[in-house]
Motif scaffolding. Structure first.
Motif, PDB file in Angstrom:
ATOM      1  N   ILE A   1       1.696  13.412  25.116  1.00 55.25           N
ATOM      2  CA  ILE A   1       3.020  12.800  24.948  1.00 55.25           C
ATOM      3  C   ILE A   1       4.108  13.754  25.440  1.00 55.25           C
ATOM      4  O   ILE A   1       5.061  13.348  26.121  1.00 55.25           O
ATOM      5  CB  ILE A   1       3.245  12.417  23.469  1.00 55.25           C
ATOM      6  N   ASP A   2       3.936  15.033  25.118  1.00 55.11           N
ATOM      7  CA  ASP A   2       4.898  16.047  25.532  1.00 55.11           C
ATOM      8  C   ASP A   2       4.981  16.135  27.056  1.00 55.11           C
ATOM      9  O   ASP A   2       6.075  16.240  27.629  1.00 55.11           O
ATOM     10  CB  ASP A   2       4.493  17.396  24.937  1.00 55.11           C
ATOM     11  N   GLN A   3       3.815  16.083  27.713  1.00 50.41           N
ATOM     12  CA  GLN A   3       3.788  16.146  29.180  1.00 50.41           C
ATOM     13  C   GLN A   3       4.476  14.929  29.800  1.00 50.41           C
ATOM     14  O   GLN A   3       5.224  15.054  30.777  1.00 50.41           O
ATOM     15  CB  GLN A   3       2.339  16.229  29.672  1.00 50.41           C
ATOM     16  N   LEU A   4       4.215  13.752  29.241  1.00 48.98           N
ATOM     17  CA  LEU A   4       4.815  12.528  29.784  1.00 48.98           C
ATOM     18  C   LEU A   4       6.336  12.539  29.604  1.00 48.98           C
ATOM     19  O   LEU A   4       7.079  12.188  30.530  1.00 48.98           O
ATOM     20  CB  LEU A   4       4.206  11.297  29.098  1.00 48.98           C
ATOM     21  N   THR A   5       6.796  12.937  28.419  1.00 46.20           N
ATOM     22  CA  THR A   5       8.245  12.981  28.201  1.00 46.20           C
ATOM     23  C   THR A   5       8.898  14.054  29.067  1.00 46.20           C
ATOM     24  O   THR A   5      10.062  13.923  29.454  1.00 46.20           O
ATOM     25  CB  THR A   5       8.571  13.258  26.721  1.00 46.20           C
ATOM     26  N   ASN A   6       8.130  15.088  29.394  1.00 44.30           N
ATOM     27  CA  ASN A   6       8.648  16.139  30.266  1.00 44.30           C
ATOM     28  C   ASN A   6       8.927  15.615  31.672  1.00 44.30           C
ATOM     29  O   ASN A   6       9.762  16.171  32.391  1.00 44.30           O
ATOM     30  CB  ASN A   6       7.635  17.284  30.341  1.00 44.30           C
ATOM     31  N   ILE A   7       8.234  14.542  32.064  1.00 44.98           N
ATOM     32  CA  ILE A   7       8.470  13.928  33.373  1.00 44.98           C
ATOM     33  C   ILE A   7       9.539  12.852  33.269  1.00 44.98           C
ATOM     34  O   ILE A   7      10.504  12.829  34.044  1.00 44.98           O
ATOM     35  CB  ILE A   7       7.178  13.277  33.922  1.00 44.98           C
ATOM     36  N   LEU A   8       9.379  11.962  32.295  1.00 44.01           N
ATOM     37  CA  LEU A   8      10.240  10.779  32.223  1.00 44.01           C
ATOM     38  C   LEU A   8      11.668  11.121  31.813  1.00 44.01           C
ATOM     39  O   LEU A   8      12.629  10.527  32.338  1.00 44.01           O
ATOM     40  CB  LEU A   8       9.639   9.772  31.229  1.00 44.01           C
ATOM     41  N   ALA A   9      11.841  12.069  30.874  1.00 42.98           N
ATOM     42  CA  ALA A   9      13.184  12.381  30.389  1.00 42.98           C
ATOM     43  C   ALA A   9      14.095  12.936  31.491  1.00 42.98           C
ATOM     44  O   ALA A   9      15.206  12.427  31.689  1.00 42.98           O
ATOM     45  CB  ALA A   9      13.099  13.359  29.215  1.00 42.98           C
TER      46      ALA A   9
ATOM     47  N   SER B   1       9.529  17.080  43.588  1.00 44.39           N
ATOM     48  CA  SER B   1       9.346  16.111  42.501  1.00 44.39           C
ATOM     49  C   SER B   1       7.911  15.605  42.464  1.00 44.39           C
ATOM     50  O   SER B   1       7.334  15.405  41.392  1.00 44.39           O
ATOM     51  CB  SER B   1      10.328  14.954  42.658  1.00 44.39           C
ATOM     52  N   LEU B   2       7.316  15.399  43.642  1.00 41.29           N
ATOM     53  CA  LEU B   2       5.909  14.982  43.702  1.00 41.29           C
ATOM     54  C   LEU B   2       4.994  16.078  43.149  1.00 41.29           C
ATOM     55  O   LEU B   2       4.015  15.794  42.440  1.00 41.29           O
ATOM     56  CB  LEU B   2       5.513  14.639  45.139  1.00 41.29           C
ATOM     57  N   LEU B   3       5.305  17.332  43.485  1.00 41.62           N
ATOM     58  CA  LEU B   3       4.490  18.446  42.988  1.00 41.62           C
ATOM     59  C   LEU B   3       4.603  18.559  41.470  1.00 41.62           C
ATOM     60  O   LEU B   3       3.612  18.842  40.786  1.00 41.62           O
ATOM     61  CB  LEU B   3       4.943  19.748  43.644  1.00 41.62           C
TER      62      LEU B   3
ATOM     63  N   SER C   1       1.624  18.317  38.741  1.00 38.60           N
ATOM     64  CA  SER C   1       1.371  19.335  37.708  1.00 38.60           C
ATOM     65  C   SER C   1       1.260  18.694  36.331  1.00 38.60           C
ATOM     66  O   SER C   1       0.470  19.135  35.491  1.00 38.60           O
ATOM     67  CB  SER C   1       2.478  20.391  37.713  1.00 38.60           C
ATOM     68  N   ALA C   2       2.048  17.643  36.107  1.00 37.79           N
ATOM     69  CA  ALA C   2       1.954  16.938  34.822  1.00 37.79           C
ATOM     70  C   ALA C   2       0.603  16.239  34.686  1.00 37.79           C
ATOM     71  O   ALA C   2       0.000  16.228  33.602  1.00 37.79           O
ATOM     72  CB  ALA C   2       3.083  15.929  34.700  1.00 37.79           C
ATOM     73  N   VAL C   3       0.109  15.672  35.790  1.00 34.96           N
ATOM     74  CA  VAL C   3      -1.193  15.004  35.766  1.00 34.96           C
ATOM     75  C   VAL C   3      -2.299  16.009  35.444  1.00 34.96           C
ATOM     76  O   VAL C   3      -3.180  15.750  34.608  1.00 34.96           O
ATOM     77  CB  VAL C   3      -1.463  14.297  37.104  1.00 34.96           C
ATOM     78  N   THR C   4      -2.252  17.179  36.102  1.00 31.73           N
ATOM     79  CA  THR C   4      -3.284  18.191  35.828  1.00 31.73           C
ATOM     80  C   THR C   4      -3.146  18.741  34.405  1.00 31.73           C
ATOM     81  O   THR C   4      -4.141  19.120  33.785  1.00 31.73           O
ATOM     82  CB  THR C   4      -3.208  19.339  36.847  1.00 31.73           C
ATOM     83  N   GLY C   5      -1.904  18.776  33.891  1.00 31.10           N
ATOM     84  CA  GLY C   5      -1.722  19.193  32.505  1.00 31.10           C
ATOM     85  C   GLY C   5      -2.384  18.229  31.537  1.00 31.10           C
ATOM     86  O   GLY C   5      -3.032  18.640  30.572  1.00 31.10           O
ATOM     87  N   ILE C   6      -2.246  16.934  31.801  1.00 29.49           N
ATOM     88  CA  ILE C   6      -2.909  15.920  30.966  1.00 29.49           C
ATOM     89  C   ILE C   6      -4.423  16.041  31.102  1.00 29.49           C
ATOM     90  O   ILE C   6      -5.171  15.903  30.120  1.00 29.49           O
ATOM     91  CB  ILE C   6      -2.419  14.517  31.359  1.00 29.49           C
ATOM     92  N   MET C   7      -4.896  16.331  32.317  1.00 33.25           N
ATOM     93  CA  MET C   7      -6.333  16.566  32.510  1.00 33.25           C
ATOM     94  C   MET C   7      -6.803  17.749  31.661  1.00 33.25           C
ATOM     95  O   MET C   7      -7.929  17.751  31.152  1.00 33.25           O
ATOM     96  CB  MET C   7      -6.625  16.819  33.988  1.00 33.25           C
ATOM     97  N   GLY C   8      -5.938  18.753  31.511  1.00 36.03           N
ATOM     98  CA  GLY C   8      -6.291  19.900  30.679  1.00 36.03           C
ATOM     99  C   GLY C   8      -6.492  19.517  29.228  1.00 36.03           C
ATOM    100  O   GLY C   8      -7.381  20.048  28.550  1.00 36.03           O
TER     101      GLY C   8
ATOM    102  N   ALA D   1      -0.724  24.945  45.220  1.00 32.22           N
ATOM    103  CA  ALA D   1      -2.074  24.445  44.908  1.00 32.22           C
ATOM    104  C   ALA D   1      -2.652  25.221  43.729  1.00 32.22           C
ATOM    105  O   ALA D   1      -3.245  24.638  42.802  1.00 32.22           O
ATOM    106  CB  ALA D   1      -2.976  24.571  46.129  1.00 32.22           C
ATOM    107  N   GLY D   2      -2.459  26.547  43.746  1.00 32.70           N
ATOM    108  CA  GLY D   2      -2.946  27.364  42.641  1.00 32.70           C
ATOM    109  C   GLY D   2      -2.219  27.082  41.339  1.00 32.70           C
ATOM    110  O   GLY D   2      -2.843  26.966  40.278  1.00 32.70           O
ATOM    111  N   VAL D   3      -0.873  26.939  41.407  1.00 33.74           N
ATOM    112  CA  VAL D   3      -0.082  26.679  40.202  1.00 33.74           C
ATOM    113  C   VAL D   3      -0.479  25.342  39.575  1.00 33.74           C
ATOM    114  O   VAL D   3      -0.671  25.236  38.357  1.00 33.74           O
ATOM    115  CB  VAL D   3       1.426  26.688  40.543  1.00 33.74           C
ATOM    116  N   ILE D   4      -0.610  24.304  40.425  1.00 35.57           N
ATOM    117  CA  ILE D   4      -0.932  22.960  39.907  1.00 35.57           C
ATOM    118  C   ILE D   4      -2.344  22.919  39.328  1.00 35.57           C
ATOM    119  O   ILE D   4      -2.566  22.389  38.232  1.00 35.57           O
ATOM    120  CB  ILE D   4      -0.756  21.910  41.024  1.00 35.57           C
ATOM    121  N   ALA D   5      -3.308  23.488  40.050  1.00 33.67           N
ATOM    122  CA  ALA D   5      -4.688  23.467  39.561  1.00 33.67           C
ATOM    123  C   ALA D   5      -4.842  24.283  38.277  1.00 33.67           C
ATOM    124  O   ALA D   5      -5.628  23.923  37.389  1.00 33.67           O
ATOM    125  CB  ALA D   5      -5.630  24.010  40.644  1.00 33.67           C
ATOM    126  N   ALA D   6      -4.066  25.376  38.156  1.00 32.46           N
ATOM    127  CA  ALA D   6      -4.183  26.236  36.977  1.00 32.46           C
ATOM    128  C   ALA D   6      -3.694  25.556  35.712  1.00 32.46           C
ATOM    129  O   ALA D   6      -4.007  26.002  34.602  1.00 32.46           O
ATOM    130  CB  ALA D   6      -3.402  27.535  37.197  1.00 32.46           C
TER     131      ALA D   6
END
Length: 543
Positions: free
Chosen positions: A143-151, A305-307, A311-318, A430-435
């Motif tokens: 939820i935190d990750q999603l609000t971090n994008i949408l807000a 913005s796409l990057l 990063s939010a998607v990979t965070g949710i994957m985490g 690539a490294g930042v997003i994957a990490a």
């Protein structure tokens, strides 16, 4: 509402001060310093008061502060020219100080809310079911990750197509509505979970823990809280006869600060908490520093913005990886695997420093820009003429640099370089997003370790100190950037950041080794779904 405000307050301060970052920098410094100094005191206040009172008070203070800040900002935006002339501009300065002070109070209240809800309430609601606790932690983080994008997207659109004043009004109205809704939801959760009303005093809980220690004397030290128990028994009894002098009242915050840090050091999960804090000493995140560097390397706002979305998607994957790994390998091993995964991805960032397109130049002193500004009185770059276009790294011409379609008008070979190769910046991001997969899985691991291994009466103060540690390392990373702000030094900052991440995970490895010993690399003993008194001694609460 909280996420919208965190995003918007920096933008409002930049807008107010004539596109200067001065007010934003002052605000960031005040916020970091306040949590660093007051984290333990806030946590102690959480421990000493009833759960409902703490949650409601912090919620109301936080939202009321944001609403008040929004109103003040609206007044300043409306009457800025008049305020500039009144009392030689001092009234406007007072408004700036008020905004930063009240915004800081809102952040401190937000810290108290996070401690009581995410570190205490959630543990009580989950009960003895550790799998449920892990799922709830992961859900909150998603939820935190999603609000971090949408807000930020919502506020950005309102400010783009409306005005900063409309943005202030929208955020104030949103926080007023959300405060009422959150207040009702907290009350319902409190009513449906009777155990939330039970908050043992330190003495009573100490006696219970002593009985448990005697009963489970063969349990490893990593599981228990004997150090905290002994401190509670000896340190709380003198407070029973409360004839407090004025000097004692003045000294109390300092004693709380000291006791909080000592208690944090004595925690069995101290090294794990320190490992998490060290991850904050990095420029490898989607903050203003990395974003500014990306602009200098030719990435447009739309690409960034796409990057950020990726990063939010990979965070949710985490968060998904955390719940799966915890079931398969146990909690401590999940942190170890997550750390290895994060560090492996950040190796790409270290490699990017030496790839084509990297501006790193070891012949240029990292402090050249600072010394030029402070000691040689070099004038600030201007954007008055078209010839200065290359210095406008935040201008709309940046996408043209990305495509290599235009060159500056003066034809100077130094001012009209070939398009910047994108290999270096591509590897960096690539490294930042994957990490982010390993980062958020590791963060959830340490969060649950703190939830499971800290005594109930100490949860607030220990998590308050943990927040202070996080802010301390975060503050150090900003100081590092201030000392070496030129793009040629960014590669060094990347290498320093990767080193601090490595040190953080080494600390966690040491904690895991002390807790599990030779069983550390045996990935076949997942956590039991629930904890009961009949559990064998070898089944530790942190495995």
């Amino acid at each position: 509402g909280d996420r919208m405000w965190h995003f918007a307050v920096s933008v409002f301060l930049v807008e107010l001060y004539g596109n200067s970052l001065l007010l934003t920098a002052v605000y960031g410094l005040v916020v970091a310093g306040s949590v660093l100094l007051l984290g333990a005191i806030i946590g102690d206040w959480v421990d000493k008061n009833s759960r409902l009172k703490v949650a409601q008070t912090s919620l109301v203070v936080q939202n009321a502060s944001v609403i008040l800040c929004g109103i003040i900002l609206m007044i300043v935006f409306l009457f800025k020219t008049q305020l500039l002339t009144l009392y030689h501009g001092w009234l406007l300065t007072v408004c700036y100080i008020l905004v930063i002070t009240i915004a800081n109070i809102a952040n401190l209240a937000s810290t108290a809310t996070a401690i009581t809800i995410q570190r205490d309430w959630i543990v009580v609601v989950a009960g003895e079911d550790r799998s449920k606790l892990a799922d709830m932690n992961a859900t909150i983080r998603r939820i935190d990750q999603l609000t971090n994008i949408l807000a930020p997207m919502a506020v950005g659109q309102i400010m783009t197509y409306g005005s900063p004043m409309i943005g202030c009004g929208f955020i104030s109205g949103w926080n007023l509505m959300s405060m009422c809704v959150e207040y009702l939801l907290l009350w319902k959760v409190y009513q449906k979970t009777p155990t939330l009303a039970i908050k043992s005093a330190k003495v009573e809980e100490s006696e219970l823990k002593q009985l448990n220690v005697k009963k489970e004397s063969d349990v490893k030290p990593a599981e228990g809280v004997q150090l905290i128990v002994e401190k509670d028994v000896t340190g709380f009894e003198p407070q029973q006869e409360k004839e407090v002098s004025c000097g004692a009242r003045i000294a109390e915050p300092f004693i709380t600060f000291r006791d909080g840090w000592v208690a944090y050091y004595n925690q069995p999960v101290f090294l794990a908490g320190m490992g998490l804090a060290f991850l904050y000493m990095t420029v490898l995140g989607f903050d203003c520093i990395t974003t500014g560097y990306a602009y200098t390397q030719g990435l447009s706002g739309s690409v960034l913005s796409l990057l950020m979305g990726a990063s939010a998607v990979t965070g949710i994957m985490g968060t998904v990886a955390f719940t799966w790994l915890r079931r398969k390998c146990g909690l401590i091993r999940t942190g170890l695997i997550s750390g290895v995964a994060q560090f492996a991805c950040l190796i790409l960032c270290a490699i990017s420093v030496f790839m084509p397109g990297s501006p790193m130049d070891l012949t240029v002193s990292p402090f050249a820009d600072i010394s030029a500004r402070l000691f040689e009185s070099e004038p600030l770059p201007t954007i008055a003429s078209p010839e200065d276009k290359p210095e406008m790294v935040f201008a709309t011409g940046m996408p043209n640099l990305l495509n290599g379609s235009t060159t500056p008008a003066n034809g100077d070979p130094e001012m009209s370089p070939e398009p910047v190769p994108l290999i270096s910046v591509s590897l960096l991001f690539a490294g930042v997003i994957a990490a982010r997969v390993g980062l958020w899985s590791f963060d959830l691991t340490v969060t649950q370790l703190l939830q499971e291994n800290v005594v109930e009466s100490e949860r607030g103060i220990i998590n308050g100190v943990q927040n202070s540690m996080n802010y301390l390392l975060d503050l150090l990373h900003f100081i590092m950037v201030i000392l070496a702000p030129n793009p040629e030094a960014f590669g060094l900052l990347v290498l320093i950041s990767v080193s601090f991440v490595a040190m953080g995970h080494i600390m966690y490895f040491r904690f895991a080794q002390k807790s599990l010993g030779k069983q550390l690399f045996v990935c076949c003993t997942p956590d039991p779904k629930t904890v009961s008194d009949s559990s064998p001694p070898g089944n530790t609460s942190t495995v």
